[in-house]
Design a protein around this motif. Structure first.
Motif, PDB file in Angstrom:
ATOM      1  N   PRO A  84      -4.001  91.323  30.002  1.00 59.89           N
ATOM      2  CA  PRO A  84      -3.698  92.284  28.936  1.00 59.89           C
ATOM      3  C   PRO A  84      -2.502  93.159  29.312  1.00 59.89           C
ATOM      4  O   PRO A  84      -2.190  93.333  30.491  1.00 59.89           O
ATOM      5  CB  PRO A  84      -4.979  93.115  28.836  1.00 59.89           C
ATOM      6  CG  PRO A  84      -6.055  92.217  29.362  1.00 59.89           C
ATOM      7  CD  PRO A  84      -5.403  91.421  30.451  1.00 59.89           C
ATOM      8  N   LEU A  85      -1.868  93.718  28.282  1.00 60.49           N
ATOM      9  CA  LEU A  85      -0.650  94.512  28.476  1.00 60.49           C
ATOM     10  C   LEU A  85      -0.835  95.622  29.513  1.00 60.49           C
ATOM     11  O   LEU A  85       0.068  95.943  30.278  1.00 60.49           O
ATOM     12  CB  LEU A  85      -0.267  95.111  27.116  1.00 60.49           C
ATOM     13  CG  LEU A  85       1.130  95.619  26.896  1.00 60.49           C
ATOM     14  CD1 LEU A  85       2.160  94.527  27.126  1.00 60.49           C
ATOM     15  CD2 LEU A  85       1.261  96.151  25.472  1.00 60.49           C
ATOM     16  N   LYS A  86      -2.020  96.212  29.525  1.00 65.19           N
ATOM     17  CA  LYS A  86      -2.272  97.371  30.384  1.00 65.19           C
ATOM     18  C   LYS A  86      -2.843  96.975  31.743  1.00 65.19           C
ATOM     19  O   LYS A  86      -3.106  97.842  32.586  1.00 65.19           O
ATOM     20  CB  LYS A  86      -3.237  98.312  29.649  1.00 65.19           C
ATOM     21  CG  LYS A  86      -3.137  99.764  30.057  1.00 65.19           C
ATOM     22  CD  LYS A  86      -3.975 100.617  29.121  1.00 65.19           C
ATOM     23  CE  LYS A  86      -4.340 101.950  29.746  1.00 65.19           C
ATOM     24  NZ  LYS A  86      -3.188 102.766  30.107  1.00 65.19           N
TER      25      LYS A  86
ATOM     26  N   ILE B 231       6.598  92.894  22.768  1.00 65.69           N
ATOM     27  CA  ILE B 231       5.343  92.624  22.052  1.00 65.69           C
ATOM     28  C   ILE B 231       5.703  91.927  20.746  1.00 65.69           C
ATOM     29  O   ILE B 231       6.398  92.500  19.911  1.00 65.69           O
ATOM     30  CB  ILE B 231       4.570  93.919  21.734  1.00 65.69           C
ATOM     31  CG1 ILE B 231       4.231  94.701  23.018  1.00 65.69           C
ATOM     32  CG2 ILE B 231       3.284  93.602  20.955  1.00 65.69           C
ATOM     33  CD1 ILE B 231       3.614  96.076  22.759  1.00 65.69           C
ATOM     34  N   GLY B 232       5.242  90.695  20.584  1.00 69.82           N
ATOM     35  CA  GLY B 232       5.494  89.971  19.331  1.00 69.82           C
ATOM     36  C   GLY B 232       6.401  88.774  19.523  1.00 69.82           C
ATOM     37  O   GLY B 232       6.702  88.368  20.649  1.00 69.82           O
ATOM     38  N   MET B 233       6.821  88.208  18.391  1.00 70.65           N
ATOM     39  CA  MET B 233       7.639  86.995  18.455  1.00 70.65           C
ATOM     40  C   MET B 233       9.071  87.332  18.867  1.00 70.65           C
ATOM     41  O   MET B 233       9.657  88.301  18.393  1.00 70.65           O
ATOM     42  CB  MET B 233       7.648  86.290  17.095  1.00 70.65           C
ATOM     43  CG  MET B 233       6.284  85.794  16.629  1.00 70.65           C
ATOM     44  SD  MET B 233       5.380  84.783  17.836  1.00 70.65           S
ATOM     45  CE  MET B 233       6.382  83.294  17.880  1.00 70.65           C
TER      46      MET B 233
ATOM     47  N   TYR C  80       5.867  83.936  21.772  1.00 68.01           N
ATOM     48  CA  TYR C  80       5.092  85.180  21.720  1.00 68.01           C
ATOM     49  C   TYR C  80       5.199  85.894  23.065  1.00 68.01           C
ATOM     50  O   TYR C  80       4.791  85.362  24.089  1.00 68.01           O
ATOM     51  CB  TYR C  80       3.632  84.851  21.393  1.00 68.01           C
ATOM     52  CG  TYR C  80       2.760  86.073  21.220  1.00 68.01           C
ATOM     53  CD1 TYR C  80       3.056  87.040  20.255  1.00 68.01           C
ATOM     54  CD2 TYR C  80       1.623  86.261  22.003  1.00 68.01           C
ATOM     55  CE1 TYR C  80       2.251  88.152  20.091  1.00 68.01           C
ATOM     56  CE2 TYR C  80       0.812  87.371  21.837  1.00 68.01           C
ATOM     57  CZ  TYR C  80       1.130  88.313  20.865  1.00 68.01           C
ATOM     58  OH  TYR C  80       0.333  89.422  20.699  1.00 68.01           O
TER      59      TYR C  80
ATOM     60  N   LEU D 237       4.248  89.244  25.352  1.00 64.48           N
ATOM     61  CA  LEU D 237       3.278  90.335  25.480  1.00 64.48           C
ATOM     62  C   LEU D 237       3.262  90.778  26.943  1.00 64.48           C
ATOM     63  O   LEU D 237       2.476  90.289  27.744  1.00 64.48           O
ATOM     64  CB  LEU D 237       1.880  89.867  25.052  1.00 64.48           C
ATOM     65  CG  LEU D 237       0.801  90.953  25.091  1.00 64.48           C
ATOM     66  CD1 LEU D 237       1.047  92.018  24.024  1.00 64.48           C
ATOM     67  CD2 LEU D 237      -0.593  90.348  24.930  1.00 64.48           C
TER      68      LEU D 237
ATOM     69  N   ARG E  38       4.435  94.180  29.811  1.00 71.58           N
ATOM     70  CA  ARG E  38       4.993  95.492  30.121  1.00 71.58           C
ATOM     71  C   ARG E  38       6.199  95.341  31.059  1.00 71.58           C
ATOM     72  O   ARG E  38       7.174  96.066  30.955  1.00 71.58           O
ATOM     73  CB  ARG E  38       3.886  96.347  30.787  1.00 71.58           C
ATOM     74  CG  ARG E  38       4.331  97.518  31.625  1.00 71.58           C
ATOM     75  CD  ARG E  38       4.582  98.812  30.879  1.00 71.58           C
ATOM     76  NE  ARG E  38       3.748  99.000  29.734  1.00 71.58           N
ATOM     77  CZ  ARG E  38       4.170  99.523  28.580  1.00 71.58           C
ATOM     78  NH1 ARG E  38       5.439  99.876  28.434  1.00 71.58           N
ATOM     79  NH2 ARG E  38       3.352  99.680  27.565  1.00 71.58           N
TER      80      ARG E  38
END
Lengths: 226, 191
Positions: free
Chosen positions: B59-61, B106-108, B129, B131, B133
């Motif tokens: 996950p991003l975090k 974040i995103g395409m 895609y 995603l 940090r």
């Protein structure tokens, strides 16, 4: 980790709740009640029943009304999540996103801006295996809306059981629709699940249908002991 | 058998369903068996029959893995091909002495190929895609294969069979994993 689930009452957000509860603490459900029935972001049929579902699960719910204007509703979602952080001290968000980059990336950006974790436990799940799991694990999923050929009126209010899934598999192959309704072909509502403390019983309902487009409106329902 | 390394902050976290299971499904669709190993448990796992290793995203975090670079020292000595995806690419670069820097996407995104002749990255341009940090700052031992406007999107080691991709191939680019397996891994899928 305390988490809030973005909750529409459909099978994906209910199953995401179920998966999240097995790993972390689900502190609240968050429902965006959209006044726009064509909302890009938020499931709409029978959204008024989410409070009954929350009661059946025994999980608090935060309901937030949005006019459902594209992009503006994202600010409403951010406000709703911020309220959930204040009220329930959540550290992250769970969604039922399966394939939609549109939904997932927007929610990821909101979580990033609020410094929250973001989990999508159904992300790119095998659709056939997932639908079979819902049946095998005892989720009572009913069709609350159809928006595509070849679904006729008999699908409205129908429970997704093995026979329904058999037909859905045939339709998916023949009409190039997604098995899960991820393409917007159908919407669902969950009335019972293995982790529900109580179940929802539909008392009165009405179906409105024309040209492969229909909604199953639940007018009255109640929570009962299982 | 393809060993999938879970880089999420703890074994069996909710992130495994999102970042490891979709890769396992691609591997299975290619006809290979897979097993999952958390990055902190690498030393304890039986690696007999491992034909390749894929380090999965987080996950991003979730960036705890980047503070535990000692857990990835094995990558430099790996006897089998390695593919790092997103966080996995960051772990690969860190293992070889490179670094990471804040560079979120974040995103395409649009990804452009920077080389010719690579067996995996054959197309000039594709959407993917993103995603993450952090982006990577690889050392000279890596060839930059592809980039987006924001950061490096794919690398290959000069001599070792080690690749990294910053974007998430499970979204619209499963060919990354499929070509990695078909070009770098033996075809004995029963092992």
């Amino acid at each position: 980790m305390k988490l809030g689930v973005l909750f529409s009452g459909g099978k994906d957000s209910v199953y995401a709740t179920y998966l999240a509860m097995q790993k972390e603490e689900v502190s609240c459900l968050i429902s965006l009640v959209s006044e726009n029935c064509e909302s890009y972001m938020f499931h709409t049929p029978n959204i008024h029943l989410t409070s009954l579902q929350a009661e059946a699960m025994g999980i608090p719910i935060l309901e937030y009304t949005t006019k459902g204007i594209e992009e503006e509703e994202l600010e409403d979602l951010k406000q709703a999540i911020s309220l959930a952080v204040e009220q329930y001290d959540i550290e992250g968000i769970v969604t039922g996103a399966v394939l939609s980059v549109y939904q997932a990336s927007r929610i990821q950006k909101i979580c990033d801006a609020l410094s929250l974790w973001c989990y999508n436990p159904l992300w790119h799940i095998d659709q056939d295996r997932y639908m079979q799991s819902l049946i095998d694990e005892g989720f009572e999923v009913i069709i609350s809306g159809v928006f595509s050929a070849p679904f006729d009126e008999t699908w409205l209010g129908r429970r997704i059981d093995n026979e329904a899934l058999r037909l859905l598999r045939l339709y998916a192959a023949k009409y190039s629709i997604t098995l899960t309704g991820e393409g917007g072909e159908l919407e669902t509502l969950v009335t019972d699940a293995p982790f529900f403390k109580k179940k929802i019983v539909v008392l009165t309902s009405e179906s409105v249908y024309a040209n492969y487009n229909g909604r199953y409106h639940i007018q009255t329902a109640e929570v009962r002991d299982k | 058998m393809i060993l999938l390394v879970d880089l999420c902050y703890r074994p069996g976290s909710l992130g495994e369903a999102e970042f490891v299971r979709p890769i396992a499904d691609i591997v299975q669709a290619c006809g290979y068996r897979s097993e999952i190993c958390h990055f902190t448990e690498w030393e304890r796992v039986n690696k007999d029959g491992t034909e390749a290793v894929i380090l999965c995203g987080t996950p991003l975090k979730d960036n705890l893995f980047a503070e535990m670079t000692e857990c990835f020292a094995w990558i430099r000595e790996s006897p089998v091909p390695v593919l790092g995806i997103c966080a996995g690419m960051q772990a690969v670069v860190l293992a070889y002495g490179g670094s990471i820097e804040e560079n979120p996407e974040i995103g395409m995104i649009t990804v452009r190929c920077r080389v010719s002749g690579d067996p995996i990255f054959r197309d000039n341009e594709w959407t993917a895609y993103g995603l993450h940090r952090f982006g990577t700052v690889p050392g000279n031992e890596f060839i930059v294969l592809a980039e987006s406007d924001a950061c490096i999107q794919a690398v290959r080691h000069h001599t070792d069979p080690v690749y990294g991709v910053q974007f998430h191939p499970e979204v619209r680019n499963t060919w990354v994993v499929e070509r990695f397996l078909s070009t770098l891994v033996s075809h004995d899928k029963t092992r």
